[in-house]
Design a protein around this motif. Structure first.
Motif, PDB file in Angstrom:
ATOM      1  N   TRP A  40      14.878   0.415  -7.036  1.00  0.00           N
ATOM      2  CA  TRP A  40      13.505   0.241  -6.563  1.00  0.00           C
ATOM      3  C   TRP A  40      13.488  -0.377  -5.168  1.00  0.00           C
ATOM      4  O   TRP A  40      12.739   0.063  -4.277  1.00  0.00           O
ATOM      5  N   GLU A  44      12.295   1.547  -1.741  1.00  0.00           N
ATOM      6  CA  GLU A  44      11.160   1.015  -0.987  1.00  0.00           C
ATOM      7  C   GLU A  44      11.514   0.850   0.488  1.00  0.00           C
ATOM      8  O   GLU A  44      10.746   1.254   1.371  1.00  0.00           O
ATOM      9  N   GLN A  83       7.575  -6.589  -9.059  1.00  0.00           N
ATOM     10  CA  GLN A  83       6.301  -6.068  -8.550  1.00  0.00           C
ATOM     11  C   GLN A  83       5.778  -6.916  -7.391  1.00  0.00           C
ATOM     12  O   GLN A  83       5.173  -6.389  -6.453  1.00  0.00           O
ATOM     13  N   TYR A  88       3.470  -4.042  -5.131  1.00  0.00           N
ATOM     14  CA  TYR A  88       2.586  -3.101  -5.808  1.00  0.00           C
ATOM     15  C   TYR A  88       3.108  -2.793  -7.206  1.00  0.00           C
ATOM     16  O   TYR A  88       4.253  -3.100  -7.562  1.00  0.00           O
ATOM     17  N   GLU A  90       2.460   0.582 -10.253  1.00  0.00           N
ATOM     18  CA  GLU A  90       1.809   1.848 -10.588  1.00  0.00           C
ATOM     19  C   GLU A  90       1.095   1.675 -11.926  1.00  0.00           C
ATOM     20  O   GLU A  90       1.679   1.172 -12.889  1.00  0.00           O
ATOM     21  N   ARG A  95      -1.747   3.239  -7.373  1.00  0.00           N
ATOM     22  CA  ARG A  95      -0.854   2.213  -6.831  1.00  0.00           C
ATOM     23  C   ARG A  95      -1.703   0.989  -6.497  1.00  0.00           C
ATOM     24  O   ARG A  95      -2.578   1.048  -5.633  1.00  0.00           O
ATOM     25  N   GLU A  97      -2.041  -3.087  -5.457  1.00  0.00           N
ATOM     26  CA  GLU A  97      -1.437  -4.268  -4.867  1.00  0.00           C
ATOM     27  C   GLU A  97      -1.385  -5.392  -5.894  1.00  0.00           C
ATOM     28  O   GLU A  97      -2.352  -5.640  -6.611  1.00  0.00           O
ATOM     29  N   CYS A 137      -6.940  -3.697 -12.505  1.00  0.00           N
ATOM     30  CA  CYS A 137      -6.277  -2.495 -13.022  1.00  0.00           C
ATOM     31  C   CYS A 137      -7.138  -1.721 -14.029  1.00  0.00           C
ATOM     32  O   CYS A 137      -7.278  -0.495 -13.912  1.00  0.00           O
ATOM     33  N   ASN A 167      -7.761  -3.638  -3.510  1.00  0.00           N
ATOM     34  CA  ASN A 167      -7.362  -2.409  -4.203  1.00  0.00           C
ATOM     35  C   ASN A 167      -8.507  -1.411  -4.249  1.00  0.00           C
ATOM     36  O   ASN A 167      -8.322  -0.212  -4.013  1.00  0.00           O
TER      37      ASN A 167
END
Length: 296
Positions: A40, A44, A83, A88, A90, A95, A97, A137, A167
């Motif tokens: 990851w 990135e 994260q 971020y 998913e 996506r 923040e 979210c 977001n």
């Protein structure tokens, strides 16, 4: 030779070499799933997919990117959540923040949101309230997948709401944000009822559970979003009380619950006058979602 965060950075190194170094350091520090974490971080920084990372193992990595990898790796070695390190997460195709001051959305909450979306009727357009929204979210996923819904979201944390609003702006999703404390008697005055659905992932850990948590959670995520104190049901009591004021007749509560307290939440809602109360299990087979209807 360049130094970054106390680590030696070579002028040239391949992707494969850098990946292996990162894996070894994470494994030595006891970071779970070290390979996936290293992947990851490298993807990135390098701006590539996991497939591309392995497809071009001999591709050189310049000193600037090595330094960037080293900086992110140092944070992860301190057990800061991945994260937060990446900035971020998913969540149902979005996506979002995340960072200090906001809870990292869990797969269990993603599953809960999927169940809520499946249960929402196609018509009429629904009015939805997300209590304890955090990163936004749940509210943002509902608005994204059901643009006809009128979505409100509240949190007591200004830090969390700031991130949620960022977001929303980036995703161009119109959600109404409110600073409000669900434990306050005056909570219903903060949000304009009536709602078809109130959804919430409230704090539900007891203080004594802190020692059982991984350091990523215990040492970094906001306590206000994690702990209910010594009474793990106090937020559900507040939701049950306010639901009678804020829900339309036929409206529903949908709450994420601690795996150990699902049956207790069911009994609480039943004793509070809700009907058709049911407990659903998540993909791991754990009690996770309680539904309750206000039918009278």
């Amino acid at each position: 030779m360049i130094m970054a965060n106390g680590q030696e950075v070579r002028q040239t190194i391949t992707q494969a070499e850098l990946l292996q170094q990162a894996i070894q350091r994470l494994e030595a520090a006891g970071v779970p799933d070290a390979r996936r974490n290293a992947e990851w971080i490298l993807c990135e920084v390098l701006g590539c997919s996991r497939a591309q990372l392995y497809a071009y193992p001999e591709r050189p990595v310049d000193a600037a990117r090595q330094a960037h990898v080293a900086a992110l790796l140092t944070r992860r070695l301190r057990r800061e959540p991945l994260q937060y390190v990446l900035g971020y997460v998913e969540f149902l195709g979005l996506r979002l923040e995340v960072g200090p001051g906001v809870l990292v959305p869990r797969p269990e909450t993603e599953w809960l949101t999927e169940q809520v979306l499946q249960e929402m009727p196609a018509a009429p357009a629904q009015r939805v309230l997300d209590v304890g929204t955090g990163s936004g979210c749940i509210a943002l996923a509902i608005k994204h997948h059901r643009p006809d819904a009128e979505v409100w979201a509240c949190d007591i944390s200004l830090d969390a709401l700031t991130i949620a609003q960022r977001n929303a702006r980036r995703l161009r999703l119109n959600v109404h944000w409110v600073v409000a404390d669900v434990l306050a008697t005056s909570f219903p005055e903060s949000v304009p009822g009536s709602f078809d659905l109130i959804v919430s992932n409230p704090p539900y850990l007891a203080w004594h559970e802190a020692d059982e948590l991984p350091p990523e959670v215990r040492d970094y995520e906001p306590p206000i979003a994690l702990y209910a104190g010594e009474d793990p049901l106090r937020f559900y009591r507040a939701l049950a009380r306010h639901g009678h004021v804020l829900l339309k007749q036929g409206g529903r509560l949908a709450c994420e619950v601690h795996a150990h307290y699902g049956s207790d939440v069911v009994r609480l809602f039943e004793r509070s006058g809700y009907e058709k109360v049911r407990l659903e299990h998540d993909l791991a087979g754990n009690p996770r979602l309680v539904w309750a209807w206000k039918l009278s």
